[in-house]
Design an enzyme around this catalytic site. Structure first.
Site, PDB file in Angstrom:
ATOM      1  N   LYS A  69       0.831  -1.208   0.000  1.00 33.72           N
ATOM      2  CA  LYS A  69       0.000   0.000   0.000  1.00 33.72           C
ATOM      3  C   LYS A  69       0.868   1.262   0.000  1.00 33.72           C
ATOM      4  CE  LYS A  69      -2.365  -1.395   3.636  1.00 33.72           C
ATOM      5  NZ  LYS A  69      -1.896  -2.795   3.721  1.00 33.72           N
ATOM      6  N   THR A  70       1.884   1.298   0.849  1.00 30.84           N
ATOM      7  CA  THR A  70       2.770   2.463   0.886  1.00 30.84           C
ATOM      8  C   THR A  70       3.519   2.612  -0.431  1.00 30.84           C
ATOM      9  OG1 THR A  70       3.048   2.214   3.282  1.00 30.84           O
ATOM     10  CG2 THR A  70       4.659   3.562   2.129  1.00 30.84           C
ATOM     11  N   ASP A 112      -1.335   6.709   6.299  1.00 35.12           N
ATOM     12  CA  ASP A 112      -1.358   5.288   6.622  1.00 35.12           C
ATOM     13  C   ASP A 112      -2.278   5.057   7.824  1.00 35.12           C
ATOM     14  OD1 ASP A 112      -0.745   2.636   6.376  1.00 35.12           O
ATOM     15  OD2 ASP A 112       1.227   2.773   7.330  1.00 35.12           O
ATOM     16  N   THR A 141      -5.716  -1.270   7.082  1.00 38.21           N
ATOM     17  CA  THR A 141      -5.761  -2.723   7.209  1.00 38.21           C
ATOM     18  C   THR A 141      -7.115  -3.188   7.724  1.00 38.21           C
ATOM     19  OG1 THR A 141      -4.808  -2.524   9.436  1.00 38.21           O
ATOM     20  CG2 THR A 141      -3.278  -2.897   7.620  1.00 38.21           C
ATOM     21  N   ARG A 194       6.535  -8.106   1.739  1.00 40.53           N
ATOM     22  CA  ARG A 194       7.380  -7.564   2.802  1.00 40.53           C
ATOM     23  C   ARG A 194       8.087  -8.688   3.545  1.00 40.53           C
ATOM     24  NH1 ARG A 194       4.240  -4.107   6.993  1.00 40.53           N
ATOM     25  NH2 ARG A 194       4.229  -2.621   5.261  1.00 40.53           N
TER      26      ARG A 194
END
Length: 347
Positions: A67-68, A112, A161, A220
């Protein structure tokens, strides 16, 4: 000591540059999420042709799926600056007002965990997203007045999330909403191939597939495990210290076993929860609080970090009476199945 510092400095700077380079900078480089990439590309192309800021974007999904990175790509492909913030950091309307009023025309604002913003800030954001304006209250009581403040047009990229915690008025103001899905092993192998080249470590197809299988469908985690394999090679490889050795399946297994990552990606805490559920509580059902106390962790950690993966791979079930272990969990732990108070067929 000074000589050591001088020697370490360029190494540290190089390592930081490599870590930053692991993030793709364009949608073409971004691996996976094919549908979302296509939708974002259309959104950004239309905004560029019409010479306007892109619509506000909401990205939802589990942690670690990009997402980032996608927010950074939106700014890069729009040729606009990026401002980073987070929901927990915006606890007052004044915090948001200061942030919004400092944006330049067309700037991309990334928030975020947007669902964790304070309620007063959320309500201010409604007007800002829709009309690029905020109202600032001056004074208190009967003498309080509202001063309108125009904002430069901007694009908000929100990441969450837990999209269910977003209030409907905020969710409805996003022009585009995307949900990111877990990655397939083949997609993770492509991520690992690119990352390995940037880290300067040779990982052939077979060990690369092994790392992908243990990465829980999350880029990640895949990159994190790859770095641990790289570290193992640096210390234990045939050319220790150079980092140029090739990783084979045995090296990957040794490195990840050292860090308590098993053949399907379960770590120490995952196995502790499963082991407690199977051995101590005979497969359940057991309440979340009781299970958390038994393994010495907070309930929020079990619920948000451990449970999603165990439920997704079919090792744990969530029922009105509590958590239960499935036959697959018994098989993975190598424990004979016992009769629990709740039949597995009741799932």
């Amino acid at each position: 000591m000074d000589e050591l510092r001088e020697t370490a400095k360029p190494v540290d700077e190089t390592e930081l540059a490599i870590e930053g380079a692991l993030r793709p900078t364009s949608l073409a480089e971004f691996v996976g999420q094919q549908k979302v990439r296509g939708q974002l590309q259309l959104l950004l192309d239309a905004a560029r042709i019409q010479q306007r800021p892109a619509d506000h974007i909401l990205l939802s999904g589990p942690p670690g799926l990009g997402k980032t990175t996608l927010a950074m790509i939106v700014a890069h492909e729009s040729n606009r600056p990026l401002r980073l913030s987070s929901g927990p950091a915006i606890q007052h309307a004044g915090d948001l007002a200061a942030l919004l009023s400092s944006l330049t025309p067309g700037e991309v604002l990334f928030i975020d965990e947007v669902h964790r913003m304070a309620r007063a800030a959320e309500e201010m954001l409604y007007l800002a997203m829709e009309d690029f304006r905020i109202d600032i209250m001056v004074g208190k009581g009967a003498g309080a007045t509202s001063i309108p403040l125009d904002l430069a047009p901007f694009t908000l990229v929100g990441a969450t999330t837990r999209s269910g915690l977003l209030p409907n008025p905020l969710r409805d103001r996003f022009g585009f909403t995307a949900h990111l899905e877990y990655y397939e092993p083949e997609e993770l192998e492509r991520v690992l191939k690119r990352s390995a080249a940037m880290l300067g470590v040779s990982v052939p197809a077979e060990p690369r597939a092994e790392i992908a299988r243990r990465s829980r469908g999350t880029p990640r985690i895949a990159n994190r495990l790859l770095r641990r394999v790289r570290d193992y090679l640096v210390v234990h490889g045939p050319s220790s210290g150079s980092g140029a050795a090739e990783a084979d399946a045995e090296t990957v297994d040794a490195a990840l076993s050292l860090y308590d990552v098993d053949s399907i990606g379960l770590d120490r805490l995952d196995r502790a929860v499963l082991d407690m559920l199977v051995r101590r509580f005979r497969g359940g059902p057991v309440g979340l609080g009781t299970l958390a106390v038994a393994v010495g962790e907070e309930p929020e950690t079990i619920e948000s970090v451990v449970e999603p993966y165990l439920v997704r791979i079919g090792f744990m079930g969530r029922t009105p009476r509590g958590r239960i272990a499935t036959p697959e969990a018994y098989a993975h732990l190598g424990v004979p199945r016992v009769e629990s108070a709740l039949r597995f067929d009741d799932l």
